[in-house]
Write a protein that holds these residues in place. Structure first.
Motif, PDB file in Angstrom:
ATOM      1  N   GLY A 184       0.804  -1.275   0.034  1.00 25.47           N
ATOM      2  CA  GLY A 184      -0.028  -0.039  -0.101  1.00 25.47           C
ATOM      3  C   GLY A 184       0.774   1.057   0.109  1.00 25.47           C
ATOM      4  O   GLY A 184       0.228   2.352  -0.381  1.00 25.47           O
ATOM      5  N   THR A 185       2.058   0.982   0.231  1.00 19.09           N
ATOM      6  CA  THR A 185       2.813   2.436   0.041  1.00 19.09           C
ATOM      7  C   THR A 185       3.009   2.815  -1.072  1.00 19.09           C
ATOM      8  O   THR A 185       2.750   4.307  -1.300  1.00 19.09           O
ATOM      9  CB  THR A 185       4.275   2.050   0.736  1.00 19.09           C
ATOM     10  OG1 THR A 185       4.468   1.741   2.220  1.00 19.09           O
ATOM     11  CG2 THR A 185       5.377   3.412   0.642  1.00 19.09           C
ATOM     12  N   GLU A 186       2.821   2.361  -2.102  1.00 22.43           N
ATOM     13  CA  GLU A 186       2.763   2.723  -3.463  1.00 22.43           C
ATOM     14  C   GLU A 186       1.347   2.958  -3.901  1.00 22.43           C
ATOM     15  O   GLU A 186       1.301   3.762  -5.006  1.00 22.43           O
ATOM     16  CB  GLU A 186       3.287   1.427  -4.431  1.00 22.43           C
ATOM     17  CG  GLU A 186       2.319   0.351  -4.750  1.00 22.43           C
ATOM     18  CD  GLU A 186       1.855  -0.672  -3.677  1.00 22.43           C
ATOM     19  OE1 GLU A 186       0.882  -1.256  -3.806  1.00 22.43           O
ATOM     20  OE2 GLU A 186       2.563  -0.581  -2.440  1.00 22.43           O
ATOM     21  N   ALA A 187       0.419   2.877  -3.086  1.00 18.27           N
ATOM     22  CA  ALA A 187      -0.646   3.252  -3.743  1.00 18.27           C
ATOM     23  C   ALA A 187      -1.383   4.337  -2.728  1.00 18.27           C
ATOM     24  O   ALA A 187      -2.366   4.793  -2.989  1.00 18.27           O
ATOM     25  CB  ALA A 187      -1.774   2.054  -3.127  1.00 18.27           C
ATOM     26  N   GLY A 188      -0.130   4.955  -1.885  1.00 19.09           N
ATOM     27  CA  GLY A 188      -0.918   6.076  -1.211  1.00 19.09           C
ATOM     28  C   GLY A 188      -1.221   6.112   0.193  1.00 19.09           C
ATOM     29  O   GLY A 188      -1.511   7.176   0.729  1.00 19.09           O
ATOM     30  N   MET A 189      -1.188   4.888   0.719  1.00 16.31           N
ATOM     31  CA  MET A 189      -1.738   4.750   2.113  1.00 16.31           C
ATOM     32  C   MET A 189      -0.797   5.578   3.188  1.00 16.31           C
ATOM     33  O   MET A 189       0.387   5.714   2.894  1.00 16.31           O
ATOM     34  CB  MET A 189      -1.634   3.176   2.317  1.00 16.31           C
ATOM     35  CG  MET A 189      -2.476   2.362   1.547  1.00 16.31           C
ATOM     36  SD  MET A 189      -2.719   0.683   1.926  1.00 16.31           S
ATOM     37  CE  MET A 189      -3.397   0.932   3.517  1.00 16.31           C
ATOM     38  N   TRP A 190      -1.371   5.916   4.260  1.00 11.31           N
ATOM     39  CA  TRP A 190      -0.687   6.472   5.495  1.00 11.31           C
ATOM     40  C   TRP A 190      -1.216   5.936   6.582  1.00 11.31           C
ATOM     41  O   TRP A 190      -2.185   5.212   6.527  1.00 11.31           O
ATOM     42  CB  TRP A 190      -0.851   8.109   5.358  1.00 11.31           C
ATOM     43  CG  TRP A 190      -2.216   8.243   5.533  1.00 11.31           C
ATOM     44  CD1 TRP A 190      -3.039   8.853   6.534  1.00 11.31           C
ATOM     45  CD2 TRP A 190      -3.417   8.827   4.455  1.00 11.31           C
ATOM     46  NE1 TRP A 190      -4.004   9.116   6.525  1.00 11.31           N
ATOM     47  CE2 TRP A 190      -4.764   9.003   5.113  1.00 11.31           C
ATOM     48  CE3 TRP A 190      -3.523   8.570   2.962  1.00 11.31           C
ATOM     49  CZ2 TRP A 190      -5.796   9.277   4.369  1.00 11.31           C
ATOM     50  CZ3 TRP A 190      -4.485   8.873   2.473  1.00 11.31           C
ATOM     51  CH2 TRP A 190      -5.860   9.233   2.952  1.00 11.31           C
ATOM     52  N   ARG A 247      -9.781  17.632  12.078  1.00 14.28           N
ATOM     53  CA  ARG A 247      -8.881  16.991  10.965  1.00 14.28           C
ATOM     54  C   ARG A 247      -9.635  17.398   9.432  1.00 14.28           C
ATOM     55  O   ARG A 247     -10.826  17.536   9.128  1.00 14.28           O
ATOM     56  CB  ARG A 247      -8.684  15.563  10.907  1.00 14.28           C
ATOM     57  CG  ARG A 247      -9.747  14.676  10.950  1.00 14.28           C
ATOM     58  CD  ARG A 247      -9.354  13.322  10.521  1.00 14.28           C
ATOM     59  NE  ARG A 247      -8.728  13.073   9.319  1.00 14.28           N
ATOM     60  CZ  ARG A 247      -8.272  12.099   8.864  1.00 14.28           C
ATOM     61  NH1 ARG A 247      -8.356  10.873   9.781  1.00 14.28           N
ATOM     62  NH2 ARG A 247      -7.604  12.046   7.770  1.00 14.28           N
ATOM     63  N   PRO A 248      -8.771  17.635   8.400  1.00 16.58           N
ATOM     64  CA  PRO A 248      -9.394  17.533   7.170  1.00 16.58           C
ATOM     65  C   PRO A 248     -10.116  16.388   6.608  1.00 16.58           C
ATOM     66  O   PRO A 248      -9.515  15.188   7.313  1.00 16.58           O
ATOM     67  CB  PRO A 248      -8.037  17.983   6.157  1.00 16.58           C
ATOM     68  CG  PRO A 248      -6.981  17.166   6.988  1.00 16.58           C
ATOM     69  CD  PRO A 248      -7.307  17.530   8.475  1.00 16.58           C
ATOM     70  N   VAL A 249     -10.855  16.420   5.642  1.00 19.15           N
ATOM     71  CA  VAL A 249     -11.375  15.193   5.122  1.00 19.15           C
ATOM     72  C   VAL A 249     -10.765  14.791   3.991  1.00 19.15           C
ATOM     73  O   VAL A 249     -10.324  15.633   3.109  1.00 19.15           O
ATOM     74  CB  VAL A 249     -13.095  15.736   4.632  1.00 19.15           C
ATOM     75  CG1 VAL A 249     -13.705  14.393   4.003  1.00 19.15           C
ATOM     76  CG2 VAL A 249     -13.889  16.122   5.648  1.00 19.15           C
ATOM     77  N   ASP A 250     -10.192  13.664   4.133  1.00 22.77           N
ATOM     78  CA  ASP A 250      -9.103  13.091   3.096  1.00 22.77           C
ATOM     79  C   ASP A 250      -9.612  11.915   2.116  1.00 22.77           C
ATOM     80  O   ASP A 250     -10.307  11.312   2.783  1.00 22.77           O
ATOM     81  CB  ASP A 250      -7.937  12.687   4.054  1.00 22.77           C
ATOM     82  CG  ASP A 250      -7.084  13.704   4.653  1.00 22.77           C
ATOM     83  OD1 ASP A 250      -6.871  14.712   4.180  1.00 22.77           O
ATOM     84  OD2 ASP A 250      -6.521  13.477   5.789  1.00 22.77           O
ATOM     85  N   ASP A 251      -9.646  12.348   1.069  1.00 18.16           N
ATOM     86  CA  ASP A 251      -9.840  11.447   0.015  1.00 18.16           C
ATOM     87  C   ASP A 251      -8.994  10.074   0.239  1.00 18.16           C
ATOM     88  O   ASP A 251      -7.702  10.237   0.377  1.00 18.16           O
ATOM     89  CB  ASP A 251      -9.538  11.895  -1.286  1.00 18.16           C
ATOM     90  CG  ASP A 251      -9.769  10.800  -2.464  1.00 18.16           C
ATOM     91  OD1 ASP A 251     -10.924  10.646  -2.901  1.00 18.16           O
ATOM     92  OD2 ASP A 251      -8.601  10.174  -2.985  1.00 18.16           O
ATOM     93  N   ASN A 252      -9.334   8.970   0.134  1.00 18.38           N
ATOM     94  CA  ASN A 252      -8.527   7.635   0.543  1.00 18.38           C
ATOM     95  C   ASN A 252      -8.611   6.793  -0.496  1.00 18.38           C
ATOM     96  O   ASN A 252      -8.784   5.470  -0.238  1.00 18.38           O
ATOM     97  CB  ASN A 252      -9.245   7.158   1.854  1.00 18.38           C
ATOM     98  CG  ASN A 252      -8.299   5.912   2.437  1.00 18.38           C
ATOM     99  OD1 ASN A 252      -7.021   6.040   2.340  1.00 18.38           O
ATOM    100  ND2 ASN A 252      -8.998   4.943   2.825  1.00 18.38           N
ATOM    101  N   ASN A 253      -8.621   7.087  -1.689  1.00 24.62           N
ATOM    102  CA  ASN A 253      -8.784   6.248  -2.921  1.00 24.62           C
ATOM    103  C   ASN A 253      -7.318   6.042  -3.283  1.00 24.62           C
ATOM    104  O   ASN A 253      -6.396   6.709  -3.189  1.00 24.62           O
ATOM    105  CB  ASN A 253      -9.492   6.775  -4.000  1.00 24.62           C
ATOM    106  CG  ASN A 253     -11.054   6.579  -3.649  1.00 24.62           C
ATOM    107  OD1 ASN A 253     -11.585   5.591  -3.383  1.00 24.62           O
ATOM    108  ND2 ASN A 253     -11.670   7.904  -3.787  1.00 24.62           N
ATOM    109  N   PHE A 254      -7.168   4.908  -4.367  1.00 21.32           N
ATOM    110  CA  PHE A 254      -5.890   4.727  -4.747  1.00 21.32           C
ATOM    111  C   PHE A 254      -5.259   5.837  -5.658  1.00 21.32           C
ATOM    112  O   PHE A 254      -5.781   6.544  -6.523  1.00 21.32           O
ATOM    113  CB  PHE A 254      -6.067   3.475  -5.920  1.00 21.32           C
ATOM    114  CG  PHE A 254      -4.892   3.067  -6.597  1.00 21.32           C
ATOM    115  CD1 PHE A 254      -4.080   1.776  -5.957  1.00 21.32           C
ATOM    116  CD2 PHE A 254      -4.487   3.259  -7.856  1.00 21.32           C
ATOM    117  CE1 PHE A 254      -3.019   1.494  -6.460  1.00 21.32           C
ATOM    118  CE2 PHE A 254      -3.407   2.769  -8.586  1.00 21.32           C
ATOM    119  CZ  PHE A 254      -2.658   1.969  -7.816  1.00 21.32           C
ATOM    120  N   ASP A 255      -4.001   6.090  -5.174  1.00 19.65           N
ATOM    121  CA  ASP A 255      -3.206   7.266  -6.036  1.00 19.65           C
ATOM    122  C   ASP A 255      -2.377   6.385  -6.942  1.00 19.65           C
ATOM    123  O   ASP A 255      -1.287   5.981  -7.042  1.00 19.65           O
ATOM    124  CB  ASP A 255      -1.977   7.788  -5.003  1.00 19.65           C
ATOM    125  CG  ASP A 255      -1.591   8.981  -5.057  1.00 19.65           C
ATOM    126  OD1 ASP A 255      -1.223   9.078  -6.536  1.00 19.65           O
ATOM    127  OD2 ASP A 255      -1.275   9.836  -4.301  1.00 19.65           O
TER     128      ASP A 255
END
Length: 598
Positions: free
Chosen positions: A441-447, A477-485
């Motif tokens: 998931g690091t490559e997909a943008g996960m935090w 906190r901000p509303v963060d989009d959590n889709n594949f980057d």
């Protein structure tokens, strides 16, 4: 029925097969690693999802929706307490082996050459470091959990002659086959310091106390004896009673324990038992090996190499002491946490100079046998650390400091500037000496912060995820989009293509090039004066015009230096070249032949 322990065939002759000279499997120098936490990678078969009974869940328990906001709690979680942490470890998302099989082509596209799977043996927890047995794959990772339970109950755990292959076992063997068909490798987690309390030998011990034939398997401090007022007590890993420690004598595990471990090692490395290890795993990652004596690991590594001389064994070793554990008698490599710590300080925190960074890297390289640096797992994050993206969002912390929200850790998504830092880190990770290892998931943008936030369900491009809008401490906190980057994925894919296409980035020497600057540095990966790659790292927040010395290289007529990241050439003279780099960026320069028609 439990019977008398069998005698494993471990002899002096077997020990002698472990060559005292250090050897690296050639394949391990050329791969990009990918770490998979199976329960959170992909749900490929919803029919085998864990049950409330399996996880000891409260009334109303159900698997958590894969695409939900991580901090959103179901009613059953709220019934367990007011805190996010009260119920999160009872969650299950349904990741399984079919999900891994389904996504092997995704990993191939990413350029991955080897997989490391966190524990997959039968266990109650989501992380599987509390094994119930070593001889079977967790039944909820396979297609028939109830059928597998019936098979397991028919066996004598001590007698390999009675062991059968469950549906989950067979699916794992299929995964191995599918991995090998793609010319990839696979290693699994060996947890041989402790088990779970559901482990078959410990259950017998807890029931029968000092009358159990397994009373010498564990580090028991006292038995339950009302006549003398004692209660059953034992050593738990780091004090955790859910993880009873296996017993040691001298610098090795007691004989029946190590014999059992040798048997399960053979089972997964040579499933057919025909002396051909091609249908088995290609090696092991060993959990907390420093907490078991070296005598055991020498004997165990001898068993491993007698089965497959090209097997790869890697220890979870966090400090510079790891050099003591990589040798011809011990492990092939270590998880390169010292590398990760140095990269964090230099690129993310910017708390050390270029010279200090290079000195730290050199010290680690020089502490290992000659070829070992090329097969080290150069990771940045794992299931035990905050994710790389969140390290960037939270700079200035000690590596793997308890990164949880209650300690002020910011759980938001990285912004564009912070993503540039992540990309620069990965650029160095893919071009430095050693094998880069990507945490799923690091490559997909996960935090995510540390455990449990570093174990979120994988973000996939074919799913639409709920925005992450909640906070475990009810902070704003901000509303963060959590889709594949996709852009970040393509960056990692590009790095993988470059590394896989240029062998010099896999086995070339590391040669720092002279510079008086501290905000950038230049190095070469070099096999000869004609075979080299030059890497430029600009950690500055300002654009830089960087001069690259070329005195040690030959650039024949009709060649030029091409930046592999941009597919553009740069000008050079006899002794130097110059490149303009934007802030927080880098370049990979490789000699290319000019088109004679130009």
């Amino acid at each position: 029925m439990l019977t008398k322990p069998i005698e494993a065939e471990v002899t002096d002759e077997l020990l002698d097969t472990a060559d005292n000279n250090y050897h690296t499997p050639e394949w391990a120098k050329h791969v990009i690693w990918y770490q998979i936490f199976p329960e959170r990678f992909r749900n490929g078969d919803s029919s085998n999802d864990p049950t409330g009974e399996r996880v000891n869940g409260p009334e109303g328990w159900a698997p958590t929706p894969w695409t939900s906001d991580w901090y959103d709690r179901a009613d059953w979680e709220k019934s367990m307490g007011d805190s996010f942490m009260d119920g999160v470890y009872h969650r299950r998302y349904g990741g399984d082996l079919q999900g891994v099989i389904d996504k092997l082509d995704y990993l191939m596209e990413l350029g991955i050459g080897a997989l490391y799977l966190n524990p997959i043996f039968e266990a109650v927890s989501l992380h599987k470091y509390d094994a119930s047995c070593y001889r079977h794959i967790d039944r909820f990772f396979g297609p028939d959990p109830e059928g597998d339970r019936a098979i397991i109950e028919q066996e004598d755990p001590q007698n390999p002659a009675t062991w059968q292959w469950t549906s989950a076992d067979k699916l794992f063997l299929k995964l191995i086959e599918e991995v090998h068909n793609r010319d990839m490798k696979i290693i699994i987690d060996g947890v041989f310091n402790h088990t779970g309390t559901d482990f078959w030998a410990f259950r017998d011990l807890a029931e029968k106390q000092d009358e159990s034939i397994f009373k010498d398997w564990y580090a028991v401090k006292s038995f339950n004896d009302p006549y003398v007022g004692s209660v059953f007590d034992y050593e738990g890993w780091w004090g955790h009673k859910s993880l009873p420690e296996l017993k040691e004598e001298g610098d090795t595990l007691v004989k029946p324990v190590r014999e059992h471990i040798f048997e399960i090692t053979k089972r997964w490395m040579d499933p057919n038992g025909d002396g051909n290890p091609s249908d088995g795993v290609d090696g092991w990652r060993l959990d907390v090996p420093e907490e078991v004596g070296k005598g055991f690991w020498k004997e165990w590594n001898a068993v491993v190499r007698s089965i497959n001389p090209e097997a790869y064994t890697v220890g979870e070793l966090w400090t510079s002491d790891s050099k003591e554990w990589v040798s011809g008698e011990l492990f092939t490599a270590a998880m390169n946490y010292p590398f990760a710590k140095s990269v964090q300080r230099y690129i993310i925190d910017q708390s050390i100079s270029t010279n200090e960074f290079l000195d730290e890297l050199e010290e680690v390289r020089n502490s290992f046998p000659k070829d070992a640096p090329y097969v080290m797992q150069n990771l940045m994050d794992s299931h035990d650390t905050p994710r790389l993206a969140s390290m960037v969002v939270n700079p200035g912390r000690e590596y793997n400091e308890d990164g949880r929200p209650k300690l002020g850790f910011d759980v938001r998504k990285p912004n564009a500037e912070e993503r540039r830092i992540q990309k620069l880190v990965s650029l160095f990770q893919y071009t430095y000496v050693g094998a880069p290892m990507i945490y799923y998931g690091t490559e997909a943008g996960m935090w995510g912060a540390g455990d449990p936030d570093d174990r979120k369900p994988m973000v996939w491009p074919d799913f639409e995820y709920d925005p992450e809008r909640l906070d475990p401490l009810d902070r704003e906190r901000p509303v963060d989009d959590n889709n594949f980057d996709e852009k970040l994925f393509n960056w990692y894919k590009k790095l993988g293509e470059i590394r896989n296409e240029h062998e010099v980035l896999q086995t070339g020497n590391f040669v720092p090039l002279p510079s008086d600057e501290q905000e950038y540095f230049v190095f070469a990966r070099q096999k000869s004066s004609l075979d080299f790659a030059i890497v430029v790292i600009n950690r500055s927040e300002e654009p830089r015009q960087i001069k690259i010395p070329l005195a040690n290289f030959e650039l024949p007529e009709h060649t030029y230096l091409e930046n592999q990241l941009t597919d553009t050439g740069i000008e050079f003279s006899e002794h130097s070249a110059e490149i303009s780099l934007p802030p927080v960026s880098g370049a990979i320069l490789i000699p290319e032949q000019k088109d004679q028609c130009d």
